[in-house]
Scaffold this motif. Sequence first.
Motif, mmCIF file in Angstrom:
data_model
loop_
_atom_site.group_PDB
_atom_site.id
_atom_site.type_symbol
_atom_site.label_atom_id
_atom_site.label_comp_id
_atom_site.label_asym_id
_atom_site.label_seq_id
_atom_site.Cartn_x
_atom_site.Cartn_y
_atom_site.Cartn_z
ATOM 1 N N VAL A 65 46.808 40.631 41.417
ATOM 2 C CA VAL A 65 46.040 39.875 40.635
ATOM 3 C C VAL A 65 45.531 40.960 39.505
ATOM 4 O O VAL A 65 45.158 42.014 39.858
ATOM 5 N N THR A 66 45.696 40.395 38.196
ATOM 6 C CA THR A 66 45.363 41.160 36.960
ATOM 7 C C THR A 66 44.564 40.464 36.054
ATOM 8 O O THR A 66 44.654 39.455 36.068
ATOM 9 N N LEU A 67 43.639 41.191 35.267
ATOM 10 C CA LEU A 67 42.747 40.508 34.378
ATOM 11 C C LEU A 67 43.603 39.773 33.268
ATOM 12 O O LEU A 67 44.916 40.543 32.854
ATOM 13 N N LYS A 68 43.123 38.719 32.838
ATOM 14 C CA LYS A 68 44.073 38.160 31.537
ATOM 15 C C LYS A 68 44.006 38.993 30.404
ATOM 16 O O LYS A 68 43.071 39.695 30.105
ATOM 17 N N THR A 69 44.759 38.955 29.589
ATOM 18 C CA THR A 69 44.920 39.557 28.097
ATOM 19 C C THR A 69 43.580 39.006 27.420
ATOM 20 O O THR A 69 43.249 37.926 27.264
ATOM 21 N N GLY A 70 43.081 40.238 26.864
ATOM 22 C CA GLY A 70 41.631 39.866 26.054
ATOM 23 C C GLY A 70 40.516 39.693 26.917
ATOM 24 O O GLY A 70 39.472 39.987 26.357
ATOM 25 N N VAL A 71 40.712 40.144 28.244
ATOM 26 C CA VAL A 71 39.382 39.998 29.174
ATOM 27 C C VAL A 71 38.925 41.755 29.298
ATOM 28 O O VAL A 71 39.812 42.484 29.447
ATOM 29 N N LEU A 72 37.929 41.722 29.008
ATOM 30 C CA LEU A 72 37.287 43.336 28.933
ATOM 31 C C LEU A 72 37.592 43.712 30.220
ATOM 32 O O LEU A 72 37.221 43.089 31.239
ATOM 33 N N ASP A 73 38.026 45.103 30.418
ATOM 34 C CA ASP A 73 38.215 45.902 31.652
ATOM 35 C C ASP A 73 37.443 47.140 31.647
ATOM 36 O O ASP A 73 38.046 48.219 31.527
ATOM 37 N N GLN A 77 49.623 30.515 46.784
ATOM 38 C CA GLN A 77 49.204 29.978 45.650
ATOM 39 C C GLN A 77 47.726 29.553 45.879
ATOM 40 O O GLN A 77 46.829 29.479 45.263
ATOM 41 N N ALA A 78 47.478 28.681 46.981
ATOM 42 C CA ALA A 78 46.496 27.822 47.212
ATOM 43 C C ALA A 78 45.361 29.018 47.599
ATOM 44 O O ALA A 78 44.283 28.904 47.325
ATOM 45 N N ALA A 79 45.679 29.991 48.183
ATOM 46 C CA ALA A 79 44.795 30.954 48.596
ATOM 47 C C ALA A 79 44.313 31.893 47.248
ATOM 48 O O ALA A 79 43.176 32.278 47.256
ATOM 49 N N CYS A 80 45.095 32.051 46.611
ATOM 50 C CA CYS A 80 44.898 32.621 45.081
ATOM 51 C C CYS A 80 43.876 31.620 44.233
ATOM 52 O O CYS A 80 42.865 32.328 43.720
ATOM 53 N N GLU A 81 44.343 30.496 44.306
ATOM 54 C CA GLU A 81 43.345 29.339 43.613
ATOM 55 C C GLU A 81 41.761 29.316 44.025
ATOM 56 O O GLU A 81 40.975 29.341 43.552
ATOM 57 N N LYS A 82 41.751 29.366 45.418
ATOM 58 C CA LYS A 82 40.549 29.268 46.082
ATOM 59 C C LYS A 82 39.691 30.708 46.402
ATOM 60 O O LYS A 82 38.696 30.616 46.642
ATOM 61 N N LEU A 83 40.288 31.676 46.436
ATOM 62 C CA LEU A 83 39.761 32.880 47.033
ATOM 63 C C LEU A 83 40.186 34.170 46.308
ATOM 64 O O LEU A 83 39.304 35.005 46.028
ATOM 65 N N LEU A 84 41.480 34.410 46.284
ATOM 66 C CA LEU A 84 41.859 35.734 45.981
ATOM 67 C C LEU A 84 41.726 36.309 44.482
ATOM 68 O O LEU A 84 41.574 37.224 44.037
ATOM 69 N N ALA A 85 42.001 35.205 43.481
ATOM 70 C CA ALA A 85 41.662 35.167 42.138
ATOM 71 C C ALA A 85 40.748 34.288 41.579
ATOM 72 O O ALA A 85 40.708 33.348 41.775
ATOM 73 N N ASN A 86 40.094 34.960 40.538
ATOM 74 C CA ASN A 86 39.078 34.190 39.581
ATOM 75 C C ASN A 86 40.333 33.944 38.552
ATOM 76 O O ASN A 86 40.264 34.431 37.513
ATOM 77 N N THR A 87 40.694 32.409 38.519
ATOM 78 C CA THR A 87 41.596 32.122 37.657
ATOM 79 C C THR A 87 41.031 31.958 36.291
ATOM 80 O O THR A 87 41.857 31.720 35.206
ATOM 81 N N VAL A 88 39.827 31.929 36.067
ATOM 82 C CA VAL A 88 39.221 31.834 34.621
ATOM 83 C C VAL A 88 39.381 33.028 33.980
ATOM 84 O O VAL A 88 39.758 32.925 32.541
ATOM 85 N N ILE A 89 39.264 34.089 34.531
ATOM 86 C CA ILE A 89 39.773 35.434 33.878
ATOM 87 C C ILE A 89 40.637 36.145 34.366
ATOM 88 O O ILE A 89 41.033 37.452 34.043
ATOM 89 N N GLU A 90 41.511 35.830 35.732
ATOM 90 C CA GLU A 90 42.281 36.504 36.219
ATOM 91 C C GLU A 90 43.802 35.725 36.423
ATOM 92 O O GLU A 90 43.898 34.543 36.400
ATOM 93 N N ASN A 91 44.879 36.500 36.050
ATOM 94 C CA ASN A 91 46.266 35.823 36.643
ATOM 95 C C ASN A 91 46.702 36.289 37.931
ATOM 96 O O ASN A 91 46.262 37.442 38.390
ATOM 97 N N TYR A 92 47.670 35.842 38.547
ATOM 98 C CA TYR A 92 47.998 36.361 39.519
ATOM 99 C C TYR A 92 49.658 36.011 39.894
ATOM 100 O O TYR A 92 50.207 35.306 39.240
ATOM 101 N N ARG A 93 50.276 36.868 40.827
ATOM 102 C CA ARG A 93 51.856 36.704 40.916
ATOM 103 C C ARG A 93 51.975 37.012 42.573
ATOM 104 O O ARG A 93 51.368 37.736 43.230
ATOM 105 N N VAL A 94 52.771 36.012 42.843
ATOM 106 C CA VAL A 94 53.132 35.967 44.247
ATOM 107 C C VAL A 94 54.403 36.382 44.517
ATOM 108 O O VAL A 94 55.305 35.632 43.842
ATOM 109 N N GLU A 95 54.703 37.369 45.338
ATOM 110 C CA GLU A 95 56.291 37.757 45.777
ATOM 111 C C GLU A 95 56.294 37.620 47.136
ATOM 112 O O GLU A 95 55.611 38.238 47.971
ATOM 113 N N ILE A 96 57.467 37.071 47.497
ATOM 114 C CA ILE A 96 57.767 36.886 49.092
ATOM 115 C C ILE A 96 58.950 37.751 49.464
ATOM 116 O O ILE A 96 60.132 37.733 48.659
ATOM 117 N N GLY A 97 58.625 38.514 50.195
ATOM 118 C CA GLY A 97 59.883 39.596 50.597
ATOM 119 C C GLY A 97 60.844 38.828 51.688
ATOM 120 O O GLY A 97 60.686 37.758 52.222
#
Length: 80
Positions: free
Chosen positions: A7-15, A59-79
């Motif tokens: 999970v990372t902040l979107k471009t343009g969001v202050l960090d 992806q559902a976990a990210c949308e509901k809990l792990l990421a604030n999708t207003v200001i954050e992006n997320y990437r899911v990688e399955i090993g």
Amino acid sequence: MKARVTVTLKTGVLDPQGKAIEGALKSLGIDGVESVRQGKVFDIEIAGSDKAAAETALQAACEKLLANTVIENYRVEIGA
């Protein structure tokens, strides 16, 4: 099955934490650091072997809990 969610902040969001880390690295004499953006990494173990189902669930976990999708992006990688 192992998965990693990044999970990372979107471009343009202050960090401010990234800026603090950047300043600390420079004060420690670590040269060449132009900018720092901080984020979160979740290493998750999932039961089963259905990669598509695991990705959908994460992806559902990210949308509901792990990421604030207003200001954050997320990437899911399955090993393997």
